[in-house]
Structures are given as C-alpha cells and as structure tokens.
Design an enzyme around this catalytic site. Structure first.
Site, mmCIF file in Angstrom:
data_model
loop_
_atom_site.group_PDB
_atom_site.id
_atom_site.type_symbol
_atom_site.label_atom_id
_atom_site.label_comp_id
_atom_site.label_asym_id
_atom_site.label_seq_id
_atom_site.Cartn_x
_atom_site.Cartn_y
_atom_site.Cartn_z
ATOM 1 N N ALA A 56 0.845 -1.198 0.000
ATOM 2 C CA ALA A 56 0.000 0.000 0.000
ATOM 3 C C ALA A 56 0.876 1.241 0.000
ATOM 4 O O ALA A 56 2.099 1.163 -0.159
ATOM 5 C CB ALA A 56 -0.908 -0.018 1.228
ATOM 6 N N ASN A 57 0.281 2.399 0.147
ATOM 7 C CA ASN A 57 1.046 3.644 0.309
ATOM 8 C C ASN A 57 0.337 4.519 1.330
ATOM 9 O O ASN A 57 -0.736 4.170 1.822
ATOM 10 C CB ASN A 57 1.253 4.346 -1.039
ATOM 11 C CG ASN A 57 -0.050 4.780 -1.667
ATOM 12 O OD1 ASN A 57 -0.767 5.624 -1.127
ATOM 13 N ND2 ASN A 57 -0.382 4.194 -2.813
ATOM 14 N N ARG A 58 0.932 5.673 1.661
ATOM 15 C CA ARG A 58 0.457 6.477 2.791
ATOM 16 C C ARG A 58 -0.634 7.485 2.434
ATOM 17 O O ARG A 58 -0.944 8.361 3.220
ATOM 18 C CB ARG A 58 1.635 7.228 3.428
ATOM 19 C CG ARG A 58 2.652 6.309 4.056
ATOM 20 C CD ARG A 58 3.699 7.105 4.831
ATOM 21 N NE ARG A 58 4.803 6.258 5.218
ATOM 22 C CZ ARG A 58 4.786 5.404 6.243
ATOM 23 N NH1 ARG A 58 3.701 5.291 6.984
ATOM 24 N NH2 ARG A 58 5.847 4.665 6.517
ATOM 25 N N ALA A 63 -3.396 8.127 -5.237
ATOM 26 C CA ALA A 63 -1.992 7.706 -5.225
ATOM 27 C C ALA A 63 -1.974 6.252 -5.687
ATOM 28 O O ALA A 63 -2.141 5.325 -4.897
ATOM 29 C CB ALA A 63 -1.414 7.839 -3.817
#
Ligand code: C5P
Length: 219
Positions: free
Chosen positions: A29-31, A95
């Site tokens: 995943a990402n932030r 994102a």
C-alpha cells in the site's frame, strides 16, 4: 444535487491509495489518506457537479452527495474510471501503485524456515495518462497530481507534459511537510500558461479553489 456553476456537469474524481495484493492476506500500500481527493469531490458537488468518486481503501470516509465506486487495485481503478466515462472533467487525486505483484493468487505464501520469498513486479496502467491521451471522448478538462519529494517544480512541469493532462497540481510530500495524512496542502498549479504557487492552506480550501477554477474553465 446542489445548484451552482457546475450543475449538469459530470466530473470524475479518483482518490486514496491502491492496494496491490501479494497473496490473499498480504498487500502493498502507500500512505495516501484520501483526504485531498475527498475534499475535491466534496467541493465539486457543492458547486452542483454530478460527481463519480472512484476511491481506493482510504482512511477518510467518502463525501456525501456523490456516487461512490470502491476499488482496491490500480487495475480495478483503471477499469472503474473508463466505465465512468464520458464526463466533462476528471481529477486524478489517487496515489496509484506503480507496480503490481506478479502471480498474486489464492494461496497464502507459506513461511519456510531459512527461505525468503522473492517478489517480482509488473507495471500498472497509468490511469491519468490513459484518459488524458484519449483520441475520442476525452474529458474537456483533465487534472493530475504530482506528489514529489525532490525537485518539485521541475518534475511537475515535466510530468504535466508527459501525461498530457491540462492542469497538474504538484505538492511536496516529504515527511517534514506533514502534507501526506495532514490537514493542509501547499500546491503549485501547472497549466499550459505556466506555474502558480498557491500558499499553504487547508486541503478543503485547496479543493474549493480548484473547484472554482474548474467551474470557470468549464463555463
Ligand atoms: O507518475 P505519477 O504517479 O507521479 O503521476 C501522478 C498522477 O498520475 C496523479 O494524478 C495520479 O493520480 C496519476 N496516476 C494514475 N495512474 C497511475 C499512476 C499515477 O492515474 N498508475
């Protein structure tokens, strides 16, 4: 639907991170919190737009008064976006993961003492570019984002040209800015006419300013 300058306009917004499965129980995943994309969808709806909100698994709940399409992976987001077309304008605030893990299947990767798994990757589709570069049925106004940690303006200007979008909002996401996951944003708007530096302000305010500019451009 609210009355306003965007009444009768259909606008697509992508938001949040994507999750790329490694196996059925693990993912990359990402932030991204989804805060900026959610604020943008909300501001567009407040101006009367008919908003389709395609969101990955975000931390913040989707706004009310929009149609929500929930997805998990970049490929699913790509497919949902193309299904939601045609539209008058599209804002790509998600994102999106650049890569997906090869061979993510239905079986959990077993831990074997003394052995380490190896992951290999395939590139995900670039959703923004796929819409910005459509030959027919392209939205009149395509807006991208660029989250950068280095050379923000140079990278953003290059990205604006490379992706083929009309506008690009660039922001500095180095951890010390507190922008990713925080309540404020400091963006630069890159258009065909040049670069505008917007002062640091609440994400809701960035969203209102962008929605107002979009209403002007689509009028
Ligand atoms: O190339 P980069 O990921 O920095 O570009 C950022 C912009 O492109 C954002 O608007 C993002 O939503 C969009 N994007 C996309 N699909 C991808 C990668 C990025 O729509 N696979």
């Amino acid at each position: 639907l609210a009355d306003g300058p965007l009444k009768g306009k259909r606008v697509l917004v992508t938001s949040g991170p994507t999750h790329e499965p490694i196996d059925p129980v693990r993912y990359i995943a990402n932030r991204s919190s989804g805060a900026q994309g959610t604020a943008i969808a909300s501001a567009l709806a407040a101006l009367g737009a008919d908003v389709v909100f395609v969101t990955g698994p975000a931390d913040v709940p989707p706004p009310t008064g929009v149609s929500v399409v929930r997805v998990e992976t970049a490929q699913q987001m790509h497919d949902a976006v193309h299904e939601a077309l045609p539209c008058d304008a599209a804002v790509f605030a998600a994102a999106v993961a650049d890569w997906k893990v090869d061979g993510a299947g239905d079986s959990k990767i077993k831990k074997v003492a003394g052995q380490l798994p190896t992951l290999s990757f395939t590139e995900n589709p670039d959703i923004l570019a796929s819409v910005a570069q459509m030959d027919t049925g392209r939205p009149r106004l395509v807006v991208g984002f660029a989250a950068e940690t280095d050379d923000v303006l140079a990278n953003a200007t290059a990205k604006h040209a490379r992706k083929g979008c009309d506008w690009l909002l660039a922001n500095d996401v180095r951890p010390e800015t507190g922008i990713m996951g925080g309540g404020e944003n400091a963006v630069h708007l890159v258009t065909g006419d040049g670069v505008e530096d917007w002062p640091r302000m609440a994400k809701a305010e960035v969203a209102r300013k962008l929605a107002a500019r979009m209403a002007e451009a689509l009028a």
